[in-house]
Design a protein around this motif. Structure first.
Motif, PDB file in Angstrom:
ATOM      1  N   LYS A   1     -33.855 -10.329  -0.514  1.00  0.00           N
ATOM      2  CA  LYS A   1     -34.599 -10.471   0.748  1.00  0.00           C
ATOM      3  C   LYS A   1     -36.064 -10.101   0.495  1.00  0.00           C
ATOM      4  O   LYS A   1     -36.340  -9.146  -0.242  1.00  0.00           O
ATOM      5  N   TYR A   2     -36.974 -10.865   1.081  1.00  0.00           N
ATOM      6  CA  TYR A   2     -38.404 -10.686   0.808  1.00  0.00           C
ATOM      7  C   TYR A   2     -39.176 -10.548   2.107  1.00  0.00           C
ATOM      8  O   TYR A   2     -39.136 -11.436   2.959  1.00  0.00           O
ATOM      9  N   ILE A   3     -39.850  -9.436   2.246  1.00  0.00           N
ATOM     10  CA  ILE A   3     -40.564  -9.157   3.495  1.00  0.00           C
ATOM     11  C   ILE A   3     -42.057  -9.009   3.218  1.00  0.00           C
ATOM     12  O   ILE A   3     -42.481  -8.166   2.424  1.00  0.00           O
ATOM     13  N   THR A   4     -42.836  -9.861   3.850  1.00  0.00           N
ATOM     14  CA  THR A   4     -44.291  -9.754   3.731  1.00  0.00           C
ATOM     15  C   THR A   4     -44.845  -9.145   5.009  1.00  0.00           C
ATOM     16  O   THR A   4     -44.523  -9.590   6.113  1.00  0.00           O
TER      17      THR A   4
ATOM     18  N   LEU B   1     -44.313  -7.263   0.186  1.00  0.00           N
ATOM     19  CA  LEU B   1     -45.712  -7.516  -0.159  1.00  0.00           C
ATOM     20  C   LEU B   1     -46.563  -7.176   1.057  1.00  0.00           C
ATOM     21  O   LEU B   1     -46.203  -7.516   2.184  1.00  0.00           O
ATOM     22  N   THR B   2     -47.682  -6.488   0.814  1.00  0.00           N
ATOM     23  CA  THR B   2     -48.605  -6.246   1.911  1.00  0.00           C
ATOM     24  C   THR B   2     -49.813  -7.168   1.754  1.00  0.00           C
ATOM     25  O   THR B   2     -50.372  -7.281   0.663  1.00  0.00           O
ATOM     26  N   THR B   3     -50.158  -7.829   2.846  1.00  0.00           N
ATOM     27  CA  THR B   3     -51.337  -8.697   2.839  1.00  0.00           C
ATOM     28  C   THR B   3     -52.218  -8.299   4.018  1.00  0.00           C
ATOM     29  O   THR B   3     -51.720  -7.868   5.056  1.00  0.00           O
ATOM     30  N   VAL B   4     -53.513  -8.436   3.824  1.00  0.00           N
ATOM     31  CA  VAL B   4     -54.453  -8.077   4.875  1.00  0.00           C
ATOM     32  C   VAL B   4     -55.371  -9.268   5.137  1.00  0.00           C
ATOM     33  O   VAL B   4     -55.947  -9.825   4.201  1.00  0.00           O
ATOM     34  N   ALA B   5     -55.447  -9.681   6.399  1.00  0.00           N
ATOM     35  CA  ALA B   5     -56.403 -10.720   6.784  1.00  0.00           C
ATOM     36  C   ALA B   5     -57.679 -10.024   7.222  1.00  0.00           C
ATOM     37  O   ALA B   5     -57.721  -9.384   8.272  1.00  0.00           O
TER      38      ALA B   5
ATOM     39  N   TRP C   1     -48.335 -19.833   4.371  1.00  0.00           N
ATOM     40  CA  TRP C   1     -48.052 -20.925   3.444  1.00  0.00           C
ATOM     41  C   TRP C   1     -47.352 -20.440   2.163  1.00  0.00           C
ATOM     42  O   TRP C   1     -46.358 -21.037   1.744  1.00  0.00           O
ATOM     43  N   SER C   2     -47.875 -19.386   1.566  1.00  0.00           N
ATOM     44  CA  SER C   2     -47.416 -19.009   0.213  1.00  0.00           C
ATOM     45  C   SER C   2     -46.214 -18.081   0.203  1.00  0.00           C
ATOM     46  O   SER C   2     -45.492 -18.017  -0.786  1.00  0.00           O
ATOM     47  N   LEU C   3     -46.020 -17.328   1.276  1.00  0.00           N
ATOM     48  CA  LEU C   3     -44.954 -16.330   1.259  1.00  0.00           C
ATOM     49  C   LEU C   3     -43.726 -16.760   2.044  1.00  0.00           C
ATOM     50  O   LEU C   3     -42.759 -16.002   2.152  1.00  0.00           O
ATOM     51  N   LEU C   4     -43.776 -17.952   2.606  1.00  0.00           N
ATOM     52  CA  LEU C   4     -42.634 -18.489   3.356  1.00  0.00           C
ATOM     53  C   LEU C   4     -42.398 -19.936   2.951  1.00  0.00           C
ATOM     54  O   LEU C   4     -43.331 -20.636   2.548  1.00  0.00           O
ATOM     55  N   GLY C   5     -41.152 -20.370   3.084  1.00  0.00           N
ATOM     56  CA  GLY C   5     -40.845 -21.785   2.956  1.00  0.00           C
ATOM     57  C   GLY C   5     -40.615 -22.363   4.354  1.00  0.00           C
ATOM     58  O   GLY C   5     -40.653 -21.642   5.363  1.00  0.00           O
ATOM     59  N   GLU C   6     -40.373 -23.664   4.411  1.00  0.00           N
ATOM     60  CA  GLU C   6     -40.099 -24.281   5.712  1.00  0.00           C
ATOM     61  C   GLU C   6     -38.842 -23.671   6.327  1.00  0.00           C
ATOM     62  O   GLU C   6     -37.854 -23.432   5.641  1.00  0.00           O
TER      63      GLU C   6
ATOM     64  N   VAL D   1     -39.369 -13.382   5.239  1.00  0.00           N
ATOM     65  CA  VAL D   1     -39.950 -13.210   6.568  1.00  0.00           C
ATOM     66  C   VAL D   1     -41.371 -12.652   6.432  1.00  0.00           C
ATOM     67  O   VAL D   1     -41.654 -11.903   5.487  1.00  0.00           O
ATOM     68  N   VAL D   2     -42.240 -13.066   7.320  1.00  0.00           N
ATOM     69  CA  VAL D   2     -43.571 -12.460   7.426  1.00  0.00           C
ATOM     70  C   VAL D   2     -43.619 -11.717   8.755  1.00  0.00           C
ATOM     71  O   VAL D   2     -43.307 -12.288   9.806  1.00  0.00           O
TER      72      VAL D   2
END
Lengths: 413, 413
Positions: free
Chosen positions: A215-218, A249-253, A118-123, A179-180
């Motif tokens: 360019k933004y890569i999560t 950005l690094t995210t961890v679930a 939701w937060s790191l991507l747009g439609e 991109v995620v």
């Protein structure tokens, strides 16, 4: 589609749960023929050899001794402070990456993945993901109108398919600015595959190379099964996410579902790692806003459990002992399955840990159907079959590969 | 705003929780001066006269006697079948509307409201809501890019302002084809106001009149406080939502938080009422998709609690007795507050039930600040002050109005 009161973007057919369906059939077969006769490899939870769900005493004794008022009360919207610190240290173990780290409570691992998409991507932006994946990723992309692009997970030698990953990333970045990249590792669901440390270096190099200006890569690390993926050293790869450029950005679930046998308590966290404080804070604020706008706050007792067990030496030891005991049990079941597979020539994807082993094959639906004749209930997906070692005793893990091999040969003869 | 890795639509400042802040100050004051000295009317939960959270024994004894495996296990994505039937009968009591009724489990009442805003509106569509409202409604509209339009809640005689409602509805339908009308009634948060049955007839008449072809109106009944709004007859209004035209959908946000003192367990449901089966089913399917895409499933133990208490006569009786006991306690506190208000000439909005009483006034921030000098901690919002009778003993409820009146007179002198 005729216009009606339901908004256009929210129209979906009834979400079929094929796992639930075959699980129901297995249950019925057990009732009819008795537990001993049936191999039910459909359940995505740790099941003891007696067919009962494993629920750690260290967790549930703590819960039952808790003050009822503590259970009844609301937690904080972003998550309780102790919990937010606790999940970071629990998750990273001895391998905490450097940089600015924030965490936010989420409803299970699901909620953390939701927040990232939701937060790191747009439609219209892309989530790229190996083609052996947890189906909920796709459901989330549908829900929020993100594009879901898969790539071939493993190459012909069963290594992570770095070329396929690179192509997918380039494809997404050619079309869009964000991109995620989802990595469900270590101990991937549904394969048990773990990306090794040297492969991580290659992946990160590619991501760094592709993260040009604008360019933004999560990176999303879904580590739901991490506690069943080794004795601690499987966490070493986390260190590699220190001080990546600010447009990565690094995210961890993080999920308590498996690691605390707390599936039904619905607790997890999204951990955020950035070299820049402002970015870490702004992503945290975004996700806190999402918390309020979707579920307000998560199950309070789950947060308290994690903290109480952590701060009490005795409880902490009991918990670790239980986790270790069942991790080893799981490993033994998987070893039995893998050894027997080798003996009968059943090809599986490499297994390094976690709840599942996957068998690549054509005609998986027919094979799963055929296997019911042999009292094996197994989940069929597009690429093959998923066998839940988490739910099947060692003895049955040993006899299953031959039966599966026979069914594959019969269908694909 | 400089572009960075956070997507544009998801950028929000840190969500300030002013209630949390003043609550923290009250807590500190209690530590310093002792509980007897302080009136803490900030907490949105039932607090006993000794300052402790009320957590029903009937609920938490049941929880503590539950099989740990049942607590540990996953619930179904849409919610467990017994629970989904249970919430419908619990919610409606003796006044179940006619038509096609579906329910879906949600994380608290919040999750139900989220689902309605998400599935029944597109971006740019309106949520219309009285101007005394629960702030999370606005946060949700921000999150999902729905427009939030408020109208004057009460007219000069303190009746529901049907004219203001009509204007807001016409405004929204003039601009867009879809609108959600939120009614937090009975026992409104933050006012304690309840829309009476004859006013409901007028509201529904207007909605029916405005639901022309191509226009879609969703009624959202947020009934979080319904069990503290009367002895059962407060549910009679539900019958009015039988067989409304198919471009009007009725949705109910049901919450276990208050009715079961289960705030921290995060359980609720969205109930869907339509005259047309296909519409009820399609909204259910949409929300099931949302469940999977946001939290997968809700706290299992909460669902089991509702069903176990319902099906066991003894437990069910204990639960009802506890609920009744505390409902009466709450009523006595509110009576004390309202009587004392009358005596000292403090104007409050009409109170019919629930956790809060509201005092309309200018300069609410300064007044709340001033009241701290008298050891009263109260929540200030745009329109006035919110006094939590749920959290303050009867004695303190009796002495508070005079102190509040004095502070208002002092600031607005």
């Amino acid at each position: 589609m005729e216009k009606n009161i339901l908004a256009d973007h929210a129209r979906w057919p009834n979400l079929e749960d094929s796992i639930f369906k075959v699980g129901g059939e297995a249950k019925k077969a057990i009732e009819e023929k008795g537990r001993e006769k049936i191999i039910n490899s459909t359940i995505g939870a740790l099941i003891d050899d007696d067919g009962k769900l494993i629920a750690f005493d260290s967790v549930y004794d703590t819960l039952k001794n808790m003050d009822k008022r503590s259970i009844a009360s609301y937690g904080a919207i972003e998550g309780d402070k102790d919990f937010l610190e606790g999940v970071i240290s629990k998750c990273f173990g001895n391998y905490r990456p450097e940089g600015f780290i924030r965490s936010i409570s989420t409803v299970g691992g699901t909620g953390a993945v939701r927040h990232v998409f939701w937060s790191l991507l747009g439609e219209g932006d892309y989530v790229i993901c190996p083609n052996w994946y947890w189906p909920a990723y796709m459901t989330m992309c549908e829900e929020f109108n993100r594009k879901f692009k898969t790539y071939e997970f493993l190459d012909k030698d069963f290594n992570f398919n770095i070329e396929a990953f690179k192509l997918a990333l380039d494809y997404a970045l050619d079309k869009r600015d964000r991109v995620v990249c989802v990595f469900n590792s270590p101990a991937n669901n549904p394969t048990g595959f773990t990306i090794d440390d040297s492969m991580w270096d290659k992946i990160i190099d590619i991501i760094k190379d592709r993260a040009k200006e604008g360019k933004y890569i999560t990176i999303l690390l879904d580590v739901a099964y991490i506690e069943f993926a080794g004795d601690g050293s499987q966490k070493k790869f986390f260190e590699k996410f220190s001080y990546l450029p600010e447009n990565i950005l690094t995210t961890v679930a993080y999920s308590m579902s498996k690691s605390y046998t707390a599936y039904g308590l619905r607790a997890g966290a999204c951990i955020i790692i950035s070299k820049k404080k402002e970015i870490a804070d702004s992503v945290f604020n975004s996700m806190k806003h999402s918390n309020r706008a979707t579920w307000s706050n998560i199950t309070h007792v789950a947060m308290t459990l994690l903290t109480e067990i952590e701060k009490d030496k005795e409880k902490s030891k009991s918990y670790k002992d239980e986790l270790e005991k069942y991790r080893i049990k799981l490993q033994k079941r998987a070893d039995a399955f893998m050894e027997a597979s080798k003996e009968v020539g059943l090809i599986t994807l490499p297994y390094f840990g976690g709840f599942f082993i996957s068998i690549p094959c054509d005609g998986s639906d027919e094979i799963a159907e055929k296997l019911k004749e042999n009292d094996i209930y197994i989940v069929a997906n597009k690429q093959g079959l998923r066998f839940a070692v988490c739910a099947v005793s060692e003895d049955k893990c040993r006899i299953s590969p031959k039966l599966i091999k026979n069914a594959i040969d019969f269908i694909n003869k």
